[in-house]
Write an enzyme that holds these catalytic residues in place. Structure first.
Site, PDB file in Angstrom:
ATOM      1  N   CYS A 108      -8.074 -10.654   1.570  1.00  0.00           N
ATOM      2  CA  CYS A 108      -8.157 -10.189   2.953  1.00  0.00           C
ATOM      3  C   CYS A 108      -8.354 -11.353   3.919  1.00  0.00           C
ATOM      4  O   CYS A 108      -9.348 -12.081   3.844  1.00  0.00           O
ATOM      5  CB  CYS A 108      -9.291  -9.194   3.115  1.00  0.00           C
ATOM      6  N   CYS A 118     -15.221  -2.800   0.190  1.00  0.00           N
ATOM      7  CA  CYS A 118     -13.836  -3.108   0.557  1.00  0.00           C
ATOM      8  C   CYS A 118     -13.345  -4.311  -0.256  1.00  0.00           C
ATOM      9  O   CYS A 118     -14.125  -4.963  -0.943  1.00  0.00           O
ATOM     10  CB  CYS A 118     -13.758  -3.426   2.044  1.00  0.00           C
ATOM     11  N   LYS A 155      -5.660   7.760  12.210  1.00  0.00           N
ATOM     12  CA  LYS A 155      -6.029   8.283  10.893  1.00  0.00           C
ATOM     13  C   LYS A 155      -6.466   9.744  10.954  1.00  0.00           C
ATOM     14  O   LYS A 155      -7.204  10.135  11.842  1.00  0.00           O
ATOM     15  CB  LYS A 155      -7.159   7.436  10.313  1.00  0.00           C
ATOM     16  N   CYS A 169     -16.441  -7.650   6.540  1.00  0.00           N
ATOM     17  CA  CYS A 169     -16.424  -7.952   7.979  1.00  0.00           C
ATOM     18  C   CYS A 169     -16.627  -6.640   8.720  1.00  0.00           C
ATOM     19  O   CYS A 169     -16.592  -5.574   8.106  1.00  0.00           O
ATOM     20  CB  CYS A 169     -15.101  -8.623   8.363  1.00  0.00           C
ATOM     21  N   ARG A 175       0.855  -1.193   0.000  1.00  0.00           N
ATOM     22  CA  ARG A 175       0.000   0.000   0.000  1.00  0.00           C
ATOM     23  C   ARG A 175       0.891   1.244   0.000  1.00  0.00           C
ATOM     24  O   ARG A 175       1.860   1.304   0.744  1.00  0.00           O
ATOM     25  CB  ARG A 175      -0.859  -0.028   1.260  1.00  0.00           C
ATOM     26  N   LYS A 182      -3.470   1.816  15.017  1.00  0.00           N
ATOM     27  CA  LYS A 182      -3.433   2.720  13.860  1.00  0.00           C
ATOM     28  C   LYS A 182      -4.079   4.070  14.207  1.00  0.00           C
ATOM     29  O   LYS A 182      -4.922   4.152  15.099  1.00  0.00           O
ATOM     30  CB  LYS A 182      -4.153   2.086  12.678  1.00  0.00           C
ATOM     31  N   CYS A 218     -13.872  -1.296   6.418  1.00  0.00           N
ATOM     32  CA  CYS A 218     -12.916  -0.590   5.562  1.00  0.00           C
ATOM     33  C   CYS A 218     -13.579   0.285   4.502  1.00  0.00           C
ATOM     34  O   CYS A 218     -12.928   1.156   3.932  1.00  0.00           O
ATOM     35  CB  CYS A 218     -11.974  -1.585   4.905  1.00  0.00           C
ATOM     36  N   ARG A 257      -1.570   7.071   9.548  1.00  0.00           N
ATOM     37  CA  ARG A 257      -1.692   6.528   8.181  1.00  0.00           C
ATOM     38  C   ARG A 257      -1.811   7.649   7.144  1.00  0.00           C
ATOM     39  O   ARG A 257      -1.752   8.817   7.464  1.00  0.00           O
ATOM     40  CB  ARG A 257      -2.943   5.639   8.112  1.00  0.00           C
TER      41      ARG A 257
HETATM   42 FE1  SRM Z   1      -8.930  -1.541   6.456  1.00  0.00          FE
HETATM   43  C1  SRM Z   1      -7.627  -4.117   8.202  1.00  0.00           C
HETATM   44  C2  SRM Z   1      -8.172  -3.044   3.563  1.00  0.00           C
HETATM   45  C3  SRM Z   1      -9.524   1.354   4.840  1.00  0.00           C
HETATM   46  C4  SRM Z   1     -10.625  -0.418   9.174  1.00  0.00           C
HETATM   47  N1  SRM Z   1      -7.997  -3.256   5.975  1.00  0.00           N
HETATM   48  C5  SRM Z   1      -7.491  -4.170   6.858  1.00  0.00           C
HETATM   49  C6  SRM Z   1      -6.679  -5.242   6.115  1.00  0.00           C
HETATM   50  C7  SRM Z   1      -5.267  -4.791   6.069  1.00  0.00           C
HETATM   51  C8  SRM Z   1      -6.836  -6.681   6.635  1.00  0.00           C
HETATM   52  C9  SRM Z   1      -5.849  -7.188   7.647  1.00  0.00           C
HETATM   53  O1  SRM Z   1      -5.593  -6.504   8.664  1.00  0.00           O
HETATM   54  O2  SRM Z   1      -5.378  -8.293   7.454  1.00  0.00           O
HETATM   55  C10 SRM Z   1      -7.357  -5.151   4.722  1.00  0.00           C
HETATM   56  C11 SRM Z   1      -6.503  -5.608   3.556  1.00  0.00           C
HETATM   57  C12 SRM Z   1      -7.385  -6.246   2.526  1.00  0.00           C
HETATM   58  C13 SRM Z   1      -6.694  -6.513   1.260  1.00  0.00           C
HETATM   59  O3  SRM Z   1      -6.596  -7.698   0.867  1.00  0.00           O
HETATM   60  O4  SRM Z   1      -6.250  -5.585   0.599  1.00  0.00           O
HETATM   61  C14 SRM Z   1      -7.859  -3.731   4.726  1.00  0.00           C
HETATM   62  N2  SRM Z   1      -8.748  -0.931   4.568  1.00  0.00           N
HETATM   63  C15 SRM Z   1      -8.521  -1.728   3.497  1.00  0.00           C
HETATM   64  C16 SRM Z   1      -8.733  -0.986   2.208  1.00  0.00           C
HETATM   65  C17 SRM Z   1      -7.790  -1.424   1.089  1.00  0.00           C
HETATM   66  C18 SRM Z   1     -10.193  -1.163   1.794  1.00  0.00           C
HETATM   67  C19 SRM Z   1     -10.530  -0.744   0.393  1.00  0.00           C
HETATM   68  O5  SRM Z   1     -11.152  -1.563  -0.262  1.00  0.00           O
HETATM   69  O6  SRM Z   1     -10.228   0.370  -0.013  1.00  0.00           O
HETATM   70  C20 SRM Z   1      -8.534   0.453   2.699  1.00  0.00           C
HETATM   71  C21 SRM Z   1      -7.106   0.899   2.634  1.00  0.00           C
HETATM   72  C22 SRM Z   1      -6.969   2.298   3.092  1.00  0.00           C
HETATM   73  C23 SRM Z   1      -5.618   2.902   2.903  1.00  0.00           C
HETATM   74  O7  SRM Z   1      -5.251   3.142   1.769  1.00  0.00           O
HETATM   75  O8  SRM Z   1      -4.946   3.181   3.907  1.00  0.00           O
HETATM   76  C24 SRM Z   1      -8.957   0.321   4.150  1.00  0.00           C
HETATM   77  N3  SRM Z   1      -9.820   0.194   6.947  1.00  0.00           N
HETATM   78  C25 SRM Z   1     -10.069   1.234   6.097  1.00  0.00           C
HETATM   79  C26 SRM Z   1     -11.005   2.139   6.687  1.00  0.00           C
HETATM   80  C27 SRM Z   1     -11.573   3.365   6.035  1.00  0.00           C
HETATM   81  C28 SRM Z   1     -10.744   4.581   6.312  1.00  0.00           C
HETATM   82  O9  SRM Z   1      -9.686   4.501   6.921  1.00  0.00           O
HETATM   83  O10 SRM Z   1     -11.153   5.664   5.906  1.00  0.00           O
HETATM   84  C29 SRM Z   1     -11.336   1.628   7.925  1.00  0.00           C
HETATM   85  C30 SRM Z   1     -12.384   2.205   8.898  1.00  0.00           C
HETATM   86  C31 SRM Z   1     -11.945   3.417   9.588  1.00  0.00           C
HETATM   87  C32 SRM Z   1     -11.235   3.085  10.834  1.00  0.00           C
HETATM   88  O11 SRM Z   1     -10.048   2.770  10.778  1.00  0.00           O
HETATM   89  O12 SRM Z   1     -11.868   3.094  11.890  1.00  0.00           O
HETATM   90  C33 SRM Z   1     -10.576   0.408   8.082  1.00  0.00           C
HETATM   91  N4  SRM Z   1      -9.054  -2.130   8.376  1.00  0.00           N
HETATM   92  C34 SRM Z   1      -9.849  -1.562   9.330  1.00  0.00           C
HETATM   93  C35 SRM Z   1      -9.777  -2.352  10.539  1.00  0.00           C
HETATM   94  C36 SRM Z   1     -10.557  -2.084  11.844  1.00  0.00           C
HETATM   95  C37 SRM Z   1      -9.837  -1.195  12.766  1.00  0.00           C
HETATM   96  C38 SRM Z   1     -10.555  -1.042  14.060  1.00  0.00           C
HETATM   97  O13 SRM Z   1     -10.519   0.042  14.609  1.00  0.00           O
HETATM   98  O14 SRM Z   1     -11.151  -1.978  14.565  1.00  0.00           O
HETATM   99  C39 SRM Z   1      -8.911  -3.432  10.260  1.00  0.00           C
HETATM  100  C40 SRM Z   1      -8.492  -4.572  11.202  1.00  0.00           C
HETATM  101  C41 SRM Z   1      -7.517  -4.156  12.220  1.00  0.00           C
HETATM  102  O15 SRM Z   1      -6.948  -3.066  12.204  1.00  0.00           O
HETATM  103  O16 SRM Z   1      -7.303  -4.965  13.112  1.00  0.00           O
HETATM  104  C42 SRM Z   1      -8.493  -3.268   8.890  1.00  0.00           C
HETATM  105 FE1  SF4 Z   2     -11.026  -7.118   4.953  1.00  0.00          FE
HETATM  106 FE2  SF4 Z   2     -12.951  -6.627   6.670  1.00  0.00          FE
HETATM  107 FE3  SF4 Z   2     -11.488  -4.627   5.724  1.00  0.00          FE
HETATM  108 FE4  SF4 Z   2     -13.185  -5.816   4.139  1.00  0.00          FE
HETATM  109  S1  SF4 Z   2     -13.743  -4.683   6.003  1.00  0.00           S
HETATM  110  S2  SF4 Z   2     -11.055  -5.360   3.634  1.00  0.00           S
HETATM  111  S3  SF4 Z   2     -13.148  -7.888   4.830  1.00  0.00           S
HETATM  112  S4  SF4 Z   2     -10.753  -6.237   7.004  1.00  0.00           S
END
Ligand code: SRM
Ligand code: SF4
Length: 582
Positions: free
Chosen positions: A442, A436, A218, A481, A81, A216, A485, A150
């Site tokens: 993922c 997402c 943001k 899930c 990323r 993390k 995201c 981030r």
């Molecule tokens: Fe996310 C984890 C993809 C934006 C909340 N996110 C992940 C992981 C890395 C899975 C993992 O930990 O093993 C995913 C990778 C999937 C893959 O195969 O690519 C993943 N997140 C994404 C992306 C690629 C979704 C998308 O389709 O665009 C986004 C990448 C953003 C970037 O460029 O930095 C992405 N993730 C977000 C957002 C939206 C945002 O930030 O505006 C959120 C919700 C906002 C927030 O953070 O509260 C988000 N991702 C999470 C979480 C839950 C965090 C939490 O507070 O509980 C996880 C899991 C974790 O951190 O444990 C996670």
């Molecule tokens: Fe993976 Fe859940 Fe984030 Fe979708 S919402 S990319 S399933 S961690």
């Protein structure tokens, strides 16, 4: 010193705290792991550290069973990323990412919900070279993941006005200032000389220290009236205040976040709350101090309760504000008025600052050559002749920005030739949709998201036609899930994966991204989703008031209760007037 309870302080620190501390500032044994030819994987500890460098080890979940059957290790591969404040990429950078995806990745690019590129399917043997080539094009991946700040988001079209450009400048400065300062990234990926650093942690990582953050972090900056960055979903959100055409500063919102865990009511999505206003040039200082509060008071024992939103909720908004004021040595001013009117993208060609900008619809941010149109090839051809730049939007779309009047004709022809679209043929619901990644890459996905939402929308569109709503903007988001995201908790209609083919359905988020939705139906499959949505959409088509958005309507009609705080997320009631409706 404070006499507040520090969340999680009384409990044992999580294992990740040990990994960070023992890592020698994010080095661990990543280098040795990359050299190990026996396995395509790296160790668990290194995988956790790798995130700080902008990469994740994954495995192809479509192949898991077959490989297990054949007694092979999982099909390990890596996701990369980029760190790209405000989603800005030059045509040269686009071409490099496009080429790397083909040579080392799975051939596609994902434009993410935080305005960056993700590349999937990179084998361990190619990871370092891919990183080097990304860096050579003046992009990097440092801190794109991990317990640090981030990618800093901001409104995606800086050419809209001078203020937009100025705000982008601050997003860029913030992102650079808040990067980890360790040399680990440069040593591991860019072959820089190894530094034996005997300085104090405060000198090596003055802001983060040896443990970095509990979780993390943001930051996003919105420029009203557009809330495309979903400023209330950010740990720290800034809302630009513009008076007489000049940027005066920012309202400061703290403690937003989308993630939760099914069945665990101690976790919840939350909206950021505005605690005051800071003058423009103070934005870095405010960010640094907020981050340091989270560093010192965030929960380091339970990662499920470690995001800043839980720190804010457990210590209280007043305490956070006064601690911030103390650390700043001056007080935030009273928040100023502003107005948001949407959180989506505005498609098509617009003119600003003497140049043209085309906002294209990229379904769920996936850049690939599809059976019916060659999106990836088309964008490559555009990048070859484009003299402006690209802007990745927070809604997973793309702006071909800063196009001269001379080039506009050529780009328009390429857009048509390759069947790209600013969305003319889509419902307004599809144009306001996000999903997402989920399967197959993922590891946390419970259900399909990106690969499924388009076909679900096909079916919802039939209902929209019947209800006369094809052109009505409704924000719909799907996540595989509850990590959220695609920021589903802010959508008017949201689907969150519960298991294969099964989703929780949420209704009632605010059209401007200012209100959480609430659970309407649990664990339902497609048939039930459509049967449940149909009467509500038909009723909305007939009964909506002038200008009433779907999210507001479902609350007025009593389908769900209004949820203004994450603390009420799990107790919100549904079907309040069901008897009356029958
Ligand atoms: Fe996310 C984890 C993809 C934006 C909340 N996110 C992940 C992981 C890395 C899975 C993992 O930990 O093993 C995913 C990778 C999937 C893959 O195969 O690519 C993943 N997140 C994404 C992306 C690629 C979704 C998308 O389709 O665009 C986004 C990448 C953003 C970037 O460029 O930095 C992405 N993730 C977000 C957002 C939206 C945002 O930030 O505006 C959120 C919700 C906002 C927030 O953070 O509260 C988000 N991702 C999470 C979480 C839950 C965090 C939490 O507070 O509980 C996880 C899991 C974790 O951190 O444990 C996670
Ligand atoms: Fe993976 Fe859940 Fe984030 Fe979708 S919402 S990319 S399933 S961690």
């Amino acid at each position: 010193m404070v006499n507040k309870r520090i969340p999680g302080k009384e409990n044992k620190p999580s294992d990740l705290e040990r990994i960070k501390q023992e890592s020698n500032y994010l080095r661990g044994t990543i280098e040795e792991g990359l050299d190990d030819q026996i396995t395509a994987a790296i160790s668990d500890d290194d995988n956790k550290l790798l995130k700080f460098h902008g990469s994740y080890q994954q495995d192809d979940r479509d192949l898991r069973d077959e490989r297990r059957h054949r007694k092979l290790e999982p099909a390990y591969q890596f996701m990369i990323r980029t760190r790209m404040p405000g989603g800005v990429a030059t045509p040269e950078q686009w071409l490099v990412m496009d080429d790397l995806a083909k040579r080392h990745g799975n051939g596609t690019l994902k434009l993410t919900t935080r305005q960056t590129f993700q590349m999937h399917g990179i084998l361990k043997w190619n990871l370092k070279q891919t990183m080097q080539e990304i860096n050579k094009t003046l992009l990097d991946t440092l801190a794109a993941c991990g317990d640090v700040n981030r990618n800093v988001m901001c409104n995606s079209n800086p050419y809209q006005s001078e203020v937009h450009a100025e705000v982008y400048g601050w997003a860029d400065k913030l992102s650079n200032y808040l990067k980890p300062k360790t040399n680990a990234y440069h040593e591991i990926w860019l072959d820089e000389e190894k530094v034996v650093d005997s300085r104090d942690p405060e000198e090596i990582e003055p802001m983060y220290g040896a443990f970095y953050l509990p979780r993390k972090f943001k930051i996003g900056i919105a420029v009203p009236p557009t809330n495309d960055v979903d400023v209330y979903s950010q740990d720290l959100g800034f809302i630009a205040i513009i008076e007489d055409g000049q940027l005066q500063g920012f309202n400061v919102a703290v403690g937003g976040g989308m993630g939760s865990t099914h069945g665990d009511t101690n976790t919840y999505p939350q909206v950021g709350r505005i605690i005051g206003f800071c003058p423009t040039e103070k934005v870095i200082e405010v960010s640094e101090k907020v981050i340091m509060i989270q560093r010192d008071y965030g929960n380091r024992s339970n990662r499920k309760n470690a995001r800043f939103k839980y720190t804010v909720d457990s210590l209280g908004l007043d305490w956070i504000t006064s601690e911030l004021n103390n650390r700043l040595g001056w007080d935030l001013e009273e928040a100023r008025t502003f107005n948001f009117d949407h959180n989506g993208d505005r498609y098509g060609w617009v003119k600003g600052d003497g140049k043209w900008h085309l906002n294209l619809f990229i379904q769920n941010g996936r850049v690939a050559d599809f059976d019916d149109y060659s999106l990836k090839t088309g964008l490559r051809e555009i990048a070859k002749i484009h003299t402006g730049d690209f802007r990745l939007t927070p809604n997973q779309n793309l702006i071909i920005a800063n196009v001269t009047s001379k080039k506009k004709k050529e780009i328009k022809e390429l857009v048509e030739k390759y069947g790209m679209t600013a969305g003319e043929n889509h419902s307004a619901l599809r144009m306001n949709s996000m999903a997402c990644v989920a399967f197959p890459t993922c590891a946390l996905a419970m259900a399909e998201s990106e690969r499924y939402l388009p076909s679900l929308i096909d079916k919802i569109e039939v209902i929209l036609d019947e209800a006369g709503l094809s052109e009505k903007e409704i924000v719909v988001r799907m996540s595989g899930c509850p990590n959220g995201c695609s920021r589903p908790a802010l959508a008017e209609i949201a689907f969150i994966g519960k298991g294969p083919g099964k989703y929780n359905m949420y209704l009632g988020g605010g059209f401007t991204g200012d209100r959480l939705n609430s659970l309407y139906r649990e664990n339902i499959a497609e048939k039930e989703i459509l049967e449940t949505l149909r009467p509500i959409l038909i009723e909305y088509g007939k009964e909506r008031q002038d200008g009433e958005h779907f999210g507001d309507f479902v609350i007025r009609a009593g389908y769900v209760e209004e949820v203004r705080s994450g603390l009420d997320f799990h107790s919100a009631k549904t079907d309040l007037f069901e008897k009356a409706r029958k």
